[in-house]
Motif scaffolding. Structure first.
Motif, PDB file in Angstrom:
ATOM      1  N   ALA A   1       9.153  -1.061  -6.578  1.00 11.91           N
ATOM      2  CA  ALA A   1       8.897  -0.985  -8.011  1.00 11.91           C
ATOM      3  C   ALA A   1       8.588  -2.339  -8.625  1.00 11.91           C
ATOM      4  O   ALA A   1       7.853  -2.433  -9.599  1.00 11.91           O
ATOM      5  N   ARG A   2       9.149  -3.398  -8.063  1.00 16.29           N
ATOM      6  CA  ARG A   2       8.999  -4.728  -8.657  1.00 16.29           C
ATOM      7  C   ARG A   2       7.532  -5.129  -8.792  1.00 16.29           C
ATOM      8  O   ARG A   2       7.136  -5.798  -9.744  1.00 16.29           O
ATOM      9  N   GLU A   3       6.695  -4.712  -7.841  1.00 16.87           N
ATOM     10  CA  GLU A   3       5.293  -5.129  -7.843  1.00 16.87           C
ATOM     11  C   GLU A   3       4.341  -4.010  -8.220  1.00 16.87           C
ATOM     12  O   GLU A   3       3.155  -4.061  -7.941  1.00 16.87           O
ATOM     13  N   GLU A   4       4.866  -2.967  -8.839  1.00 17.66           N
ATOM     14  CA  GLU A   4       4.028  -1.830  -9.197  1.00 17.66           C
ATOM     15  C   GLU A   4       2.892  -2.267 -10.126  1.00 17.66           C
ATOM     16  O   GLU A   4       3.107  -2.997 -11.093  1.00 17.66           O
ATOM     17  N   GLY A   5       1.698  -1.847  -9.827  1.00 20.10           N
ATOM     18  CA  GLY A   5       0.552  -2.172 -10.665  1.00 20.10           C
ATOM     19  C   GLY A   5      -0.125  -3.471 -10.306  1.00 20.10           C
ATOM     20  O   GLY A   5      -1.171  -3.795 -10.865  1.00 20.10           O
ATOM     21  N   LYS A   6       0.450  -4.236  -9.364  1.00 20.20           N
ATOM     22  CA  LYS A   6      -0.166  -5.502  -8.971  1.00 20.20           C
ATOM     23  C   LYS A   6      -0.957  -5.314  -7.689  1.00 20.20           C
ATOM     24  O   LYS A   6      -0.513  -4.644  -6.763  1.00 20.20           O
ATOM     25  N   GLU A   7      -2.121  -5.924  -7.640  1.00 18.64           N
ATOM     26  CA  GLU A   7      -2.883  -5.902  -6.400  1.00 18.64           C
ATOM     27  C   GLU A   7      -2.244  -6.865  -5.404  1.00 18.64           C
ATOM     28  O   GLU A   7      -1.756  -6.473  -4.370  1.00 18.64           O
ATOM     29  N   TRP A   8      -2.282  -8.137  -5.740  1.00 17.32           N
ATOM     30  CA  TRP A   8      -1.667  -9.156  -4.886  1.00 17.32           C
ATOM     31  C   TRP A   8      -0.602  -9.896  -5.675  1.00 17.32           C
ATOM     32  O   TRP A   8      -0.756 -10.139  -6.870  1.00 17.32           O
ATOM     33  N   PHE A   9       0.482 -10.260  -5.009  1.00 22.24           N
ATOM     34  CA  PHE A   9       1.530 -11.060  -5.646  1.00 22.24           C
ATOM     35  C   PHE A   9       1.960 -12.145  -4.666  1.00 22.24           C
ATOM     36  O   PHE A   9       1.734 -12.045  -3.459  1.00 22.24           O
ATOM     37  N   GLU A  10       2.575 -13.175  -5.191  1.00 22.48           N
ATOM     38  CA  GLU A  10       3.011 -14.291  -4.350  1.00 22.48           C
ATOM     39  C   GLU A  10       4.319 -13.915  -3.664  1.00 22.48           C
ATOM     40  O   GLU A  10       5.369 -13.847  -4.283  1.00 22.48           O
TER      41      GLU A  10
ATOM     42  N   THR B   1       0.851  -1.192   0.000  1.00 20.23           N
ATOM     43  CA  THR B   1       0.000   0.000   0.000  1.00 20.23           C
ATOM     44  C   THR B   1       0.888   1.244   0.000  1.00 20.23           C
ATOM     45  O   THR B   1       2.101   1.152   0.209  1.00 20.23           O
ATOM     46  N   PRO B   2       0.316   2.424  -0.218  1.00 21.98           N
ATOM     47  CA  PRO B   2       1.113   3.656  -0.200  1.00 21.98           C
ATOM     48  C   PRO B   2       1.851   3.883   1.119  1.00 21.98           C
ATOM     49  O   PRO B   2       2.828   4.634   1.164  1.00 21.98           O
ATOM     50  N   ALA B   3       1.421   3.224   2.193  1.00 27.08           N
ATOM     51  CA  ALA B   3       2.091   3.397   3.483  1.00 27.08           C
ATOM     52  C   ALA B   3       3.439   2.684   3.538  1.00 27.08           C
ATOM     53  O   ALA B   3       4.242   2.940   4.438  1.00 27.08           O
ATOM     54  N   TYR B   4       3.678   1.809   2.569  1.00 28.35           N
ATOM     55  CA  TYR B   4       4.955   1.089   2.536  1.00 28.35           C
ATOM     56  C   TYR B   4       6.069   2.026   2.080  1.00 28.35           C
ATOM     57  O   TYR B   4       5.991   2.619   1.010  1.00 28.35           O
ATOM     58  N   GLN B   5       7.087   2.144   2.904  1.00 32.49           N
ATOM     59  CA  GLN B   5       8.238   2.994   2.606  1.00 32.49           C
ATOM     60  C   GLN B   5       9.478   2.126   2.468  1.00 32.49           C
ATOM     61  O   GLN B   5      10.157   1.832   3.450  1.00 32.49           O
ATOM     62  N   PRO B   6       9.777   1.660   1.245  1.00 31.18           N
ATOM     63  CA  PRO B   6      10.911   0.753   1.063  1.00 31.18           C
ATOM     64  C   PRO B   6      12.244   1.431   1.333  1.00 31.18           C
ATOM     65  O   PRO B   6      12.385   2.643   1.150  1.00 31.18           O
ATOM     66  N   SER B   7      13.223   0.661   1.761  1.00 28.72           N
ATOM     67  CA  SER B   7      14.549   1.204   2.007  1.00 28.72           C
ATOM     68  C   SER B   7      15.251   1.553   0.699  1.00 28.72           C
ATOM     69  O   SER B   7      16.176   2.358   0.686  1.00 28.72           O
ATOM     70  N   ALA B   8      14.810   0.949  -0.396  1.00 29.69           N
ATOM     71  CA  ALA B   8      15.359   1.236  -1.721  1.00 29.69           C
ATOM     72  C   ALA B   8      14.211   1.199  -2.727  1.00 29.69           C
ATOM     73  O   ALA B   8      13.277   0.395  -2.575  1.00 29.69           O
ATOM     74  N   PRO B   9      14.223   2.049  -3.748  1.00 28.22           N
ATOM     75  CA  PRO B   9      13.124   2.093  -4.731  1.00 28.22           C
ATOM     76  C   PRO B   9      12.808   0.736  -5.351  1.00 28.22           C
ATOM     77  O   PRO B   9      11.647   0.439  -5.661  1.00 28.22           O
TER      78      PRO B   9
ATOM     79  N   ASP C   1      15.173  -9.394  -4.315  1.00 24.84           N
ATOM     80  CA  ASP C   1      16.328  -8.898  -3.580  1.00 24.84           C
ATOM     81  C   ASP C   1      16.137  -9.308  -2.117  1.00 24.84           C
ATOM     82  O   ASP C   1      15.089  -9.041  -1.524  1.00 24.84           O
ATOM     83  N   PRO C   2      17.133  -9.961  -1.484  1.00 26.71           N
ATOM     84  CA  PRO C   2      16.962 -10.440  -0.108  1.00 26.71           C
ATOM     85  C   PRO C   2      16.558  -9.343   0.872  1.00 26.71           C
ATOM     86  O   PRO C   2      15.757  -9.575   1.773  1.00 26.71           O
ATOM     87  N   THR C   3      17.113  -8.139   0.676  1.00 27.80           N
ATOM     88  CA  THR C   3      16.772  -7.052   1.586  1.00 27.80           C
ATOM     89  C   THR C   3      15.309  -6.659   1.445  1.00 27.80           C
ATOM     90  O   THR C   3      14.612  -6.416   2.435  1.00 27.80           O
ATOM     91  N   CYS C   4      14.819  -6.628   0.206  1.00 27.27           N
ATOM     92  CA  CYS C   4      13.409  -6.293  -0.027  1.00 27.27           C
ATOM     93  C   CYS C   4      12.502  -7.359   0.578  1.00 27.27           C
ATOM     94  O   CYS C   4      11.491  -7.038   1.215  1.00 27.27           O
ATOM     95  N   LEU C   5      12.861  -8.610   0.357  1.00 28.18           N
ATOM     96  CA  LEU C   5      12.039  -9.691   0.887  1.00 28.18           C
ATOM     97  C   LEU C   5      12.005  -9.646   2.407  1.00 28.18           C
ATOM     98  O   LEU C   5      10.942  -9.825   3.018  1.00 28.18           O
ATOM     99  N   ALA C   6      13.162  -9.402   3.017  1.00 31.10           N
ATOM    100  CA  ALA C   6      13.218  -9.330   4.479  1.00 31.10           C
ATOM    101  C   ALA C   6      12.314  -8.220   5.000  1.00 31.10           C
ATOM    102  O   ALA C   6      11.616  -8.388   6.007  1.00 31.10           O
ATOM    103  N   GLU C   7      12.310  -7.086   4.311  1.00 30.08           N
ATOM    104  CA  GLU C   7      11.442  -5.972   4.711  1.00 30.08           C
ATOM    105  C   GLU C   7       9.970  -6.359   4.632  1.00 30.08           C
ATOM    106  O   GLU C   7       9.189  -6.080   5.535  1.00 30.08           O
ATOM    107  N   GLN C   8       9.603  -6.994   3.546  1.00 32.02           N
ATOM    108  CA  GLN C   8       8.193  -7.272   3.297  1.00 32.02           C
ATOM    109  C   GLN C   8       7.661  -8.453   4.100  1.00 32.02           C
ATOM    110  O   GLN C   8       6.461  -8.534   4.376  1.00 32.02           O
ATOM    111  N   MET C   9       8.547  -9.373   4.500  1.00 31.92           N
ATOM    112  CA  MET C   9       8.113 -10.530   5.273  1.00 31.92           C
ATOM    113  C   MET C   9       8.314 -10.357   6.768  1.00 31.92           C
ATOM    114  O   MET C   9       7.810 -11.163   7.556  1.00 31.92           O
ATOM    115  N   SER C  10       9.038  -9.342   7.180  1.00 29.07           N
ATOM    116  CA  SER C  10       9.301  -9.157   8.607  1.00 29.07           C
ATOM    117  C   SER C  10       8.037  -8.752   9.347  1.00 29.07           C
ATOM    118  O   SER C  10       7.149  -8.102   8.796  1.00 29.07           O
ATOM    119  N   LEU C  11       7.976  -9.138  10.607  1.00 29.86           N
ATOM    120  CA  LEU C  11       6.904  -8.716  11.491  1.00 29.86           C
ATOM    121  C   LEU C  11       7.431  -7.655  12.458  1.00 29.86           C
ATOM    122  O   LEU C  11       8.637  -7.482  12.610  1.00 29.86           O
TER     123      LEU C  11
END
Length: 420
Positions: free
Chosen positions: A57-66, A45-53, A76-86
């Protein structure tokens, strides 16, 4: 064969499940997977503030992705860690997703949501007795979360337990009111066990015919400590940056459930450094030593109370586990401390789970009045061998069929058709 015998055979054949006619007089099956063994979807969502663009950008335009597992293999491992972390909120005393990340567990109730269970599901379906969504179901969950003891909120855990209860009831309703056989693996065993304890005894006896535990380590395991110290077991590649692995591993609520419990492991040395030795009785000191002080409160208040004892679930249980496989049981760190690579001392188990933890339930429940327990030991079968080893697969299917009633029905049919 006289007329009465012919009539008896005909009546029995009409009630027996055959290929193309699923269910019949059998009890339905509900599968509960282990850690990382089902898919997770995500939406940013727009509230997501990634550490790197690149992370957004990888999922731009997608509602849901796997998010898991496909995204895990390509991201990118850093992106995945951000998105899967609790995130653990000490004020709310609960876990939640990172800001701007929504997640869901797709295909709840269907076996098609599972990862790594394909062969076992296929073997069950090939018997002709089970069909996905009719007599065979799955209860996938967000494996990053667990549940909490009474008095502590657990929004995701409570939601899962409610869905699991409704699924078991639905499976029973679709199959003539027959109680379900619940088959769980690894972390799914721990969740299923706590689920049973949380349900009224009358409900358990009404809706659960038997539980089949595959590799149920209800006392945690030694490597759980090493995972928190090094970031191993995060699901990221081994060559992923250490900070990303550490962030993902330590953020997950389920990581604290992996720790060896004092009840089962006691004072056995699990992690050894130049100046200290840490056992299951010194987890708090260990968490502080590895710099994970934020894990102390949830461990003490949300994990320890749930594993101080192992009361019997008071439903029939079959526990199956592998033995005779080299399994880490002690980690010795050298001059570099937790920054270095430990020497590993091995013992018995299934390659991941230590024998002392695997047999904990057997030790506690054997001889308890009213608790039916069957133990099946499989020498040389590793932690995931139930889904790949042919002999183990055959034994698991046989145990499930016996629990569901199909073995007995087939034996009765053969006796009627072929006895002298």
């Amino acid at each position: 064969m006289d007329l009465l015998r012919l009539v008896a055979v005909a009546l029995l054949l009409l009630t027996l499940p055959t290929r193309g006619r699923c269910g019949g007089n059998l009890h339905p099956i509900v599968l509960v997977p282990g850690y990382g063994s089902n898919r997770l979807d995500a939406r940013l969502t727009p509230a997501y503030q990634p550490s790197a663009p690149r992370c957004g950008a990888r999922e731009e335009g997608k509602e849901w992705f796997e998010l898991w597992p496909n995204h895990a293999a390509t991201s990118d491992p850093t992106c995945l860690a951000e998105q899967m972390s609790l995130v653990y909120d000490p004020v709310a005393d609960d876990y939640r997703n990172a800001a701007g990340v929504l997640t869901r567990v797709p295909s709840f109730s269907s076996t098609r949501s599972l990862i790594g269970w394909d062969l076992l599901v296929r073997r069950l379906e090939e018997t002709g007795h089970y069909r996905d969504g009719e007599s065979l179901f799955a209860a996938p969950f967000d494996f990053r979360y667990t549940v909490a003891p009474r008095g502590h909120p657990s929004a995701e855990g409570a939601r899962y337990f409610a869905r699991l209860a409704r699924l078991v009831e639905r499976a029973s309703r679709l199959n003539g009111g027959r109680a379900a056989v619940v088959v769980a693996h690894s972390q799914g065993c721990a969740l299923t066990y706590q689920f049973l304890l949380a349900r009224p005894l009358a409900w358990r006896r009404r809706y659960v015919k038997r539980v089949v535990f595959l590799a149920a380590a209800l006392g945690g395991f030694a490597e759980g400590m090493n995972m928190l110290a090094t970031g191993e077991g995060s699901g990221l590649p081994n060559d992923a940056p250490r900070p990303a692995r550490m962030m993902l591993t330590r953020s997950q609520q389920s990581a604290l459930w992996r720790l060896p419990t004092p009840m089962v492991f006691g004072d056995r040395p699990v992690v050894v450094t130049k100046n200290s030795t840490y056992s299951a009785n010194k987890i708090v000191e260990f968490l502080e030593a590895i710099g994970f002080t934020e894990g102390v409160k949830p461990y003490v208040t949300r994990v320890l109370p749930m594993w101080e004892a192992l009361p019997p679930p008071m439903v029939p249980v079959t526990t199956m586990y592998g033995v005779g496989v080299r399994t880490p049981e002690k980690f010795i760190y050298g001059e570099d401390g937790f920054e270095g690579t430990p020497e590993v001392v091995y013992g018995d188990g299934d390659g991941d789970m230590n024998t002392v933890s695997i047999v904990a339930a057997e030790k506690e429940w054997s001889g308890v009045e009213g608790q039916i327990l069957k133990v099946v030991r499989l020498p040389g079968v590793c932690h995931t061998g139930f889904f790949s080893d042919d002999l183990a697969l055959k034994r698991v299917v046989a145990e499930i069929q016996e629990a569901a009633g199909s073995m007995e029905l087939h034996q009765n049919r053969e006796n009627l058709l072929f006895s002298e």
